[in-house]
Design an enzyme around this catalytic site. Structure first.
Site, PDB file in Angstrom:
ATOM      1  N   ASP A 213      -4.412  -1.786 -10.135  1.00 44.69           N
ATOM      2  CA  ASP A 213      -3.553  -0.993 -11.022  1.00 44.69           C
ATOM      3  C   ASP A 213      -2.715  -1.974 -11.837  1.00 44.69           C
ATOM      4  O   ASP A 213      -3.143  -3.101 -12.042  1.00 44.69           O
ATOM      5  CB  ASP A 213      -2.704  -0.011 -10.200  1.00 44.69           C
ATOM      6  CG  ASP A 213      -2.334   1.239 -10.996  1.00 44.69           C
ATOM      7  OD1 ASP A 213      -1.780   1.077 -12.085  1.00 44.69           O
ATOM      8  OD2 ASP A 213      -2.613   2.353 -10.539  1.00 44.69           O
ATOM      9  N   HIS A 236      -4.425  -3.425 -14.519  1.00 40.69           N
ATOM     10  CA  HIS A 236      -4.162  -2.540 -15.659  1.00 40.69           C
ATOM     11  C   HIS A 236      -3.102  -3.112 -16.590  1.00 40.69           C
ATOM     12  O   HIS A 236      -2.586  -2.421 -17.446  1.00 40.69           O
ATOM     13  CB  HIS A 236      -3.755  -1.150 -15.174  1.00 40.69           C
ATOM     14  CG  HIS A 236      -4.853  -0.419 -14.451  1.00 40.69           C
ATOM     15  ND1 HIS A 236      -4.754   0.887 -14.061  1.00 40.69           N
ATOM     16  CD2 HIS A 236      -6.089  -0.822 -14.060  1.00 40.69           C
ATOM     17  CE1 HIS A 236      -5.872   1.255 -13.445  1.00 40.69           C
ATOM     18  NE2 HIS A 236      -6.694   0.232 -13.424  1.00 40.69           N
TER      19      HIS A 236
END
Ligand SMILES: *[C@@H]1O[C@H](CO)[C@@H](O)[C@H](O)[C@H]1NC(C)=O
Ligand SMILES: *[C@@H]1O[C@H](CO)[C@@H](O)[C@H](O)[C@H]1NC(C)=O
Length: 388
Positions: A213, A236
């Site tokens: 993430d 991310h």
């Protein structure tokens, strides 16, 4: 005659120093912790903490080499001294299964703590398998939480395979993370590297992050942050947000610098993300500079229309006001054609956006920028051509 006296004096001083050091140093093994990776060492760790925290002078906790199973530990202050040190040579292991616990290792109400070294292995594999199978799973545990604390240094820590966030910095002031190594597989769900919320004067430097993430995410009430010399990928990217998802009135995000970062193969590079809902809040004074993108899907993003699952937000507009955001010296390659996307709120357009020296290529085609409700200026090299 003076010389032997001086030698004796020095010797006595050394002995005195050694004995005071010994008095204020607490080795978890002396409290019964076994480095066998199987015997729960939570109680011995907490007993060593209680002794160090209760010391009226500077105190050191020592975790020697070896693998220590720690079921869960809340290291709680306030302590009697503001100079606690923890030297960790070994590895702290979370239980191999998963439970309803949302916290694994936590420091709370602590002032003046330095942690050197250490590996925290969250052993999130069983929990990720549950999530990936779409079963109903608990919330998941954050590996390390620094909460309601002040003046904390984490130097040279390695964190691997948390169930959810690897590290959370919450309601704290003056937290420095140096030389961290954060590792989780690119497909592990919600394993953000470091999440910062309601905190100020946070510094994160010289660290590498491989996650499933965000490498670093900053939530509401994050101010005065410096993030520098970071490697991120896979992951991310580095995000401010998501903001405006829950309460109507949210403290703002202000004075954030993200500098000298390499993103490699990430989903996003630098990003500001708010829900498309009419809550109150702001993001003001953000500098993203000296950034290298290697094959990043969305290198530069402001997205004020975040609405996962299209629930409770379609047709609404973000109330978060974004202003004074600078993207400078951002270069490298985008993995999609739109390398710069500034998609701001129709009811609260972004203002004071600066693009300077952006050079992002997309395969053999011209990369593009997309602006909506964004006001500002651009200067220097502009590839893609500016949409401002
Ligand atoms: C912005 O944050 C940095 C810490 O990252 C701090 O040194 C600086 O004083 C802050 N600036 C203002 C205007 O508060
Ligand atoms: C932009 O980057 C490319 C490499 O991706 C380089 O060849 C080119 O010279 C750069 N342009 C400028 C103006 O810096």
């Amino acid at each position: 005659m003076a010389q032997p006296f001086a030698v004796l004096h020095a010797l006595l001083l050394t002995l005195l120093c050694l004995s005071t050091m010994a008095m204020a140093a607490y080795n978890v093994q002396d409290f019964g912790a076994k480095p066998d990776g199987r015997t729960d060492a939570a109680k011995p760790f907490l007993a060593a903490w209680a002794a160090a925290c209760g010391s009226s002078k500077a105190a050191t906790i020592i975790v020697p080499a070896g693998r220590f199973l720690v079921s869960q530990a809340l290291f709680k202050g306030p302590c009697k001294n503001k100079a606690l040190r923890m030297f960790i040579q070994g590895t702290l292991l979370a239980p191999s299964g998963y439970s309803d616990a949302t916290l694994w290792i936590t420091f709370k109400y602590v002032e003046g703590l330095s942690v050197y070294g250490g590996t925290l292995d969250g052993r999130g594999q069983a929990f990720w398998a549950c999530k990936k199978a779409g079963r109903s799973c608990p919330f998941g545990a954050t590996s390390l939480t620094i909460g309601q604390s002040k003046n904390v240094l984490l130097s040279g820590m390695t964190m691997i395979n948390s169930e959810v966030f690897q590290m959370s910095i919450f309601a704290s002031n003056g937290v420095t993370v140096k030389g961290a190594k954060i590792i989780a597989p690119g497909d592990s769900p919600n394993t953000d590297g470091i999440h910062v919320q309601m905190s100020s004067f946070v510094t994160i430097t010289g660290s590498s992050m491989t996650t499933g993430d965000d490498c670093i995410s900053m939530g509401a009430g994050t101010t005065d942050v410096r993030i520098e010399k970071i490697y991120c990928g896979p992951g991310h990217g580095i995000s401010i947000g998501s903001l405006g998802g829950t309460t109507k009135e949210e403290p703002g995000v202000q004075n954030i610098t993200v500098r000298s970062v390499v993103f490699s193969g990430t989903q996003n590079g630098v990003r500001i993300k708010t829900w498309g809902r009419p809550t109150n809040g702001f993001v003001k004074g953000v500098n993203f500079e000296n950034i290298v993108m290697r094959d990043v899907q969305n290198p530069v993003v402001i997205d004020q229309n975040y609405c996962p699952g299209n629930k409770n937000c379609p047709g609404q507009s973000s109330g978060i006001k974004i202003s004074q955001v600078k993207f400078a010296n951002v270069r490298g390659s985008s993995a999609t054609q739109v390398a710069v996307k500034l998609d701001c709120s129709p009811s609260n357009p972004c203002s004071g956006i600066q693009l300077r020296d952006i050079n992002l290529s997309y395969q053999k085609k011209q990369s593009l920028s997309y602006c909506k409700n964004a006001k500002g200026s651009s200067s220097g090299v502009m590839n893609p051509p500016s949409c401002l």
